[in-house]
Each structure stands twice: as C-alpha cells, then as structure tokens.
Design a protein around this motif. Sequence first.
Motif, PDB file in Angstrom:
ATOM      1  N   ALA A  23      -5.367   6.147  -0.244  1.00 21.46           N
ATOM      2  CA  ALA A  23      -5.150   6.976  -1.516  1.00 21.46           C
ATOM      3  C   ALA A  23      -6.009   8.000  -1.770  1.00 21.46           C
ATOM      4  CB  ALA A  23      -5.253   6.027  -2.622  1.00 21.46           C
TER       5      ALA A  23
ATOM      6  N   ASP B  39       2.814   1.003  -8.933  1.00 23.21           N
ATOM      7  CA  ASP B  39       1.314   1.011  -8.965  1.00 23.21           C
ATOM      8  C   ASP B  39       0.780   0.142  -9.703  1.00 23.21           C
ATOM      9  OD1 ASP B  39       0.902   3.078  -7.212  1.00 23.21           O
ATOM     10  OD2 ASP B  39       1.303   4.673  -8.877  1.00 23.21           O
TER      11      ASP B  39
ATOM     12  N   HIS C 228       0.659  -1.126  -0.042  1.00 24.53           N
ATOM     13  CA  HIS C 228       0.106   0.038  -0.090  1.00 24.53           C
ATOM     14  C   HIS C 228       0.768   1.353   0.019  1.00 24.53           C
ATOM     15  CE1 HIS C 228      -3.172  -2.615   1.162  1.00 24.53           C
ATOM     16  NE2 HIS C 228      -4.005  -2.132   0.500  1.00 24.53           N
ATOM     17  N   HIS C 229       2.084   1.092  -0.461  1.00 21.99           N
ATOM     18  CA  HIS C 229       2.868   2.514  -0.572  1.00 21.99           C
ATOM     19  C   HIS C 229       3.131   2.949   0.916  1.00 21.99           C
ATOM     20  CE1 HIS C 229       2.995   1.509  -4.841  1.00 21.99           C
ATOM     21  NE2 HIS C 229       1.550   1.457  -4.738  1.00 21.99           N
TER      22      HIS C 229
END
Lengths: 249, 269, 262
Positions: B110, B82, A155-156
């Motif tokens: 996000a 991504d 999820h960075h």
Amino acid sequence: MNRLTLIRLGVIVAFFGLLEILCRTGVISPFTMIPPSEMAIELWALIVSGEVARGMRQTLGNVAVACILAITVGFAVGAGVHALPRLRRALDPFLTTYYAVPFFVFYPLLVFIFGMNNFPMIMIGFLFAVVAMIINTLNGLDKIPRVYRKVARMHHMGRAKTALLIELPYAIPNLFTGVKLAVAYSFIGVIAAEFILAPGGLGYAISFAYDNFDNETMYALMLFILVLVTIINMSLHAYEQRLLRRQGR
Amino acid sequence: MSHEVHARLEGVTRVYPAVAGNPPVHALGPIDLDLRKGEFFSIVGPSGCGKSTCMDVLAGLAAPTEGNVWFEDKRVHGNVPDGIGAVFQEDASFPWLTVEDNAAFGLRRAGVDAAEIRRRVDYALGFVGLKDFAKAYPAQLSGGMRQRVCIARTLVLQPRLILLDEPFGALDAQTRLLMGDELLKLWRETGATVLLITHALDEAAMLSDRIGAMSARPGRFLETVETGWSRDRDSRMLEGETFGHITGRLWQMLRSESQRAMGHEGGVA
Amino acid sequence: MAGTQTAYSRKDHERAERLRYFGDVALVIVGIVVVWQILHMLAGDVAISSPLATAIRAGELLGSASFWPHAAETAKALVYALIIALLIGIGVGTWLGAHKLSGAVAEPILVALYSLPKITLYPLILLVFGLGIEAKIAFGAIHGVIPVTIFTMNAVKNINRVFLRSARVMKLTAMQTATRILLPATMPEIVSGLRVGFSLTLLGVVIGELFSSHRGMGFLVMRAIGLHDVSTMMAVTLILAVAAVAISSILLYIDNRLHRRV
C-alpha cells in the motif's frame, strides 16, 4: 563437524584406502587401474602443465551454455505449459517417459548435421537438461497452495503482482531443484558427448588416453572430473536443502 | 450495544456451475444476515454446508449467484473491498519472508512510509506475542505461531471487518482455547466487527455475541443464538453453566444436520 | 430417477473426457512428426530423412534377419543389467532404509553418485570386463542400481510404523510381516525406482554400445554414421526410442495404479 559427516568421510577414505592397497599389492593389475595416490600425483602434473585447464575451459564453457539455455527455456516452457492445463495433460506422458529415450543415440546424428564442433555437444547437454527444468517448474507451480491466491486477492493484487511477489518466491526452492538437476544433467550430457565423438574437452581427453593405453593420464582426468562435478553438485545440493529447510518443507 | 448494520447479505445464494459431468452444486443459501457493527458473530454448521463459501462471498473473493452483499453501504460483488481482512484455515504465512516482513507485507504493497510500517508492525507483533520472533522464518515456528503471523499481517492493515475461516482448525484443543482468548482481546482492542467460521461449537459458544447455526448443504441459517456475554470475557467462562446451555442448544439444532452431512439421509431423531 | 440420470451423464462425460485426452495426445504426436518433416525439408535428405522414409526404413529393418541379433544383444544386456540393478538396489536399499545410521551416512553419497557423469568410468569398466557384453551389462547396472537403491531406501525408511505395530498386534510371523506388510507397502516406490532404473540402465547400455562395441543397436547407429546412411541411423534411433517409451509407459501405468491405491 558432526558425527555423520565424520563417518561419511571415514567411509570414503576407507574406500580409497582399500583401492590403494588392492592396487599396490597387485590384486588389481596396473593395466586395469593405477593406485589412487598415483592418480593424484599424475593429476597434479597435468594441472601444472596446463593440460587440464585447456580441456576444462572447453568443457565448462559448453556446460555453462547448455545449462543456462536449459534453465531459461525450461522455466519459460514450464510456466507456459502450466497456464494451459489441457496442453499440460497431453504433454505429461511425454515428459515422464522423456528420459527413457537414450538420448545419446541422437548425438552422432547431430554431429553429422552440424559438424564436429561445440554445437552438437551443447545441444545434447541442453536436451538432456531442459526437461528436468520443465518438470520441476511444473512441480513447483503445482505446489503453491490455493490459499495464497486468496491472500493475494485480499491484498488487492493483480495477476502479474501475484505471480511475481507470491507465486514465484513460493516456488523458488522447487525451481532450484530444477536448476540443480539442469547443471548435473548438462555435465552428464556434455561429457558423454565429448567421450563419444568430439574435437576436445575433458571427456575427449579421457577417451583419447584410453585409446592410447595412457592409463596415468586417463585415471588422473577421471579423478579430476569426478571430484570437480561432485563438488559442484554437492554445493548446489547443500544450498537446495537450505532453501527447502527455510521454507519448512 | 449499537445495532448499526456493518455488513449485510440479502437473499444470497451460491451455485457452482456443472463441471466434469457433475451436476451444478447449490452450495449456499438463500441466506440473509446482518452483521452488527462491532459484534463478534460466529457461523457454525456441519462440514460442507457452505460456511466458507459464505465468507468468500462476503469478502468479495466470490460473487453471489443471486442476491446482494453490502459492506458499509457499498455493494460487494466478487471484488474485495477496502477495510476487510481475512485469516484462513490453511497456513498462509509466506515461508520466504521473516515474521516481521510477513507482517509488513500489506503495508509495503500500500506504499505506507517506513516509520509508520515500523510502528504498526511492532504493535501487531507485540499484540500476537511474536516480538521475540520478528527475525525468524515461519518454518521455525509452530502451527499456532504461524497462524498468529497471519493474524498480525491482517491486523496491521487495521481492518474494520475481520473474517476468520476456521483459523484454529489445525491446532490442538488447548492451544485453540488460548488462541480464542487472544482473539477476544484483539476484538475488544480494535473495535472491529469479527465474523468467525468454525465447526467447533464450544469455540463459537465461548467467543461470540451471536451464533448463526447453518443447515447441511445448501447452507441456510436455522436459527441465530444470542449468548448475552459481556464484552469483557475469556475462556474461563467454560466453567460456567450458561456455556453448557449454549453448546447444548447448538448441538440440538445441528445433530440431525451433521448426520445428513455424513450421509445418513433424513437423520435419526 | 435423478440419481441414476446424473450417474449416466457422468459416465458419458468421462468417456468424452478420455476421448478428448487421447485426441490431445495424438495431436502432440502429430505435432512432433510435423516438426520433424519441416526439419527434413530445411536440412534435406543428407542430414535428416523424412518421417515417412524413416518409418519405411524401420519397417525394412524390423523385417530383416540381420537386424534382430543386434536388437537381441541390446535387450539381453538390458535385462541382465536390470536384474543385477534390482537385486543389488533392493538389497542395499532395504538395509539402508532399515538401518538409520547407515542410511543417513549413505544418502548424500548416493545423491552424489546419482548425478555423476558415469561415462567417465566407462574405460575402467572396459579394462575390467573387456569389450564384450559383460562391459555393457556392468555399465547399465551401474546406472540403474542407484535410483533403485534410493527409492527402496526411502520406501523402507518411510513405512508407516503403525503397519508394523499392527502386524505385531495381529501376531504375524516375520515371514508374514515381510510378505503381507512390507512388500505391499513398499511396492509402489520400488516400481517407481524400477521405472527410473529402467531408463538409466537402457541409457548405460546404449552408451556402452556407442563406444567400442561391435554389436547391438548403439553399434548399428555408429556403423550407419560411418557409412553416411542417415535413414538407417534414424530408423534405428526411432525403433529404440519407441520401444523405450512403450516400456516406460507400461511401467508408468503400473506405477500410477499402485500409487493411487496407497
């Protein structure tokens, strides 16, 4: 109410009932113990007269300061030590044998250094509670499965976000076990300290009543402390169990 | 089917450095692999052969020691790009969040707006059959349902490449077959490329377009088997003859490798 | 050969690792002594005696004839209390572990008792047992018995049922099942209980000695306080702490060994 709770209640009632009978029939002499019913009546009188409230304010105040200190310091130290594996390994034997040291022998020394005030009592409560918090913090952080860190990276998420949004929530039930123990241990520490040497507080009041052969007051206060602490500890215990159940552990 | 390359491993090796007096471990490779866009590819191999390492390298969770990894023409080198989603063998559902909050986790990170989150979470939960459990906590669900929570959490992010590291490893055999059907449905409807790591030969044979059979450590591809299934398939093909041929062929390749992995040095023919 | 070479290097590495570990532990001890020395320098001789002075005083105490009866008193109270705690704890724990309903009823009560400030009960103990060693033994035992009970209960409750079924398949007698299966299977947890029980029993005994007692190490501390004899007070505390940590470490070592096997 379920069956287990009913049986448990029965056991407790039977225990006090037996004590009552033994005291009333003179098997237990009134110089040793007064019947539980009289303890309760005496306690009510003490509560009405405001004597309990005075002692309680001091005791609860000290317990609160000691356990808040223990929880914050314990968590910070636990998290810090967890991040340094080498230090952690070296500290481990000290943490596990910590409670073998009968702490209260330091209490007279603390009174000697700091004088007869609240500080030595808070210190004893803190010293008694802080290591339980450290141990449970380490324990909680140890239990986070490695896969969660992989999920965080997928999820960075960076180090700080991972700690805040994944590691901390996962560890909360174990941290709460630390909180629960810190509260219980602060109580034990503070009350024992009051009992040995103190300017006031519930422990001191019991010890004072004992020295003056005032069994009524002594047993009433004993009953009060035991009931109060049991209620607090059991509420925390119940909440902890709920957290653990929600996490499926 | 198009043969456009979606992800590529080129001469990739992974060596774990020496720790605690143990010599360095050569876990993987060198391997080359082209994942075609939209295909369902499985990697099978004996335990400890580096299958999971292969996936970590592809996902950017680990950097290759040698060689290059490409995803959609961008180089992946220990950084998660991504468009890739992953589901792991271990239960990684967040026990402190409800099922729907679990599913929404990545979208909230996000900064997607609430209505869109709602829409995608509803779709994903419907897809994995957990709509009725949206408000439940993972602890109230079975192992298979929790794994579906993780699939939903990945699915809402609409990944173009889905990596699955033995996601059904902890489940019983029948549940696994049913989960396999769901996986096929997911693959068909999303059009994503799927890479499945598994130790179960029947699972690989039933689900995949192509299967890469890996040797004992350090893992290398022995052979790639094309199954030739149509896109529209499900677990009922277990009855068919072809299925037996494929698993038989895989086992022929892997038997001696598995023996090596178990410690029978050299293997018995 | 490559194989033997790596084996050697691993052994060397393990030795180096162990050395480093003991070095780190020694560093922690040095750290404690340094902090103590700093506190001494800040507070002065009247409040905290220096590590060196305390060690010297501890040496004098250990060499003097008048110290040992007190140490013996504490040790005797501790041993008796521990024996009582173990007998009752293992007995009751086995019952609560084997009998499901009793265990379920008792568990929360035990948890409640465990975290109670038992010091409040001390006057009661004194009224029942008088001011002698019996009161200390009883108070120590009250502290120790609960963890031993809890650990034993959990050990018995969580015995792998397959062990018992295997015992039946192998046609073991009840006696053989108890000594060959139940005892070894529960031993690690019982030793853990003993370790925690030891700490709490000692705590109970020492608290007993700090309050209304005329013998024992706790009494020595209180007397030294009365005489403003800081170095004696700290020396007795040090001896007690070191002895407690030493015994606890031995128990911890056994505990770890047993748990690794299971």
